[in-house]
Design a protein around this motif. Sequence first.
Motif, PDB file in Angstrom:
ATOM      1  N   HIS A   1     -39.830 -23.812 -18.822  1.00 47.41           N
ATOM      2  CA  HIS A   1     -38.687 -24.506 -18.242  1.00 47.41           C
ATOM      3  C   HIS A   1     -38.933 -25.999 -18.353  1.00 47.41           C
TER       4      HIS A   1
ATOM      5  N   ALA B   1     -36.884 -28.398 -17.409  1.00 43.77           N
ATOM      6  CA  ALA B   1     -36.152 -29.194 -16.430  1.00 43.77           C
ATOM      7  C   ALA B   1     -37.127 -29.906 -15.494  1.00 43.77           C
TER       8      ALA B   1
ATOM      9  N   LEU C   1     -38.754 -30.334 -12.407  1.00 42.93           N
ATOM     10  CA  LEU C   1     -38.949 -29.364 -11.341  1.00 42.93           C
ATOM     11  C   LEU C   1     -38.793 -29.943  -9.947  1.00 42.93           C
TER      12      LEU C   1
ATOM     13  N   SER D   1     -33.650 -27.049  -9.494  1.00 40.67           N
ATOM     14  CA  SER D   1     -34.845 -26.425 -10.076  1.00 40.67           C
ATOM     15  C   SER D   1     -35.799 -25.979  -8.980  1.00 40.67           C
TER      16      SER D   1
ATOM     17  N   LEU E   1     -37.073 -22.098  -8.355  1.00 40.67           N
ATOM     18  CA  LEU E   1     -38.484 -21.714  -8.373  1.00 40.67           C
ATOM     19  C   LEU E   1     -38.947 -21.185  -7.022  1.00 40.67           C
TER      20      LEU E   1
ATOM     21  N   HIS F   1     -45.898 -20.549 -14.763  1.00 43.82           N
ATOM     22  CA  HIS F   1     -45.103 -21.601 -15.400  1.00 43.82           C
ATOM     23  C   HIS F   1     -45.992 -22.380 -16.340  1.00 43.82           C
TER      24      HIS F   1
END
Length: 106
Positions: free
Chosen positions: A11, A13, A15, A20, A24, A35
């Motif tokens: 991912h 993006a 975080l 996001s 998560l 991750h």
Amino acid sequence: MCARPEVVLEHRARLELPPSARFLTRLASFARVIHFDRRGAGMSGGIAGATPLEEQIDDVRAVLEAAGSVQPAVISIAEGCGLAVLFAGSHPDLARALVLITPTPR
């Protein structure tokens, strides 16, 4: 095998942004989340040139092995979906499921 389901997430993006972070947090409430940053992105450090997808597939396998993961669901968002599809197709024995969120067409 882990008592909770496992997911591996690629991912890109940011975080720390609320959407996001909520995603998560919710995911981690019921699953073990592994991750990772793709080679040359995020905290993995910069590299010169593009990394071939075959090497990136090997990177995913190495991350799963290092984490002691057994058949996680593979989740990817946007441009990472191509790698997720290739990984799951190349190693169907290592991916329990494949979740693609807003895949980017090529």
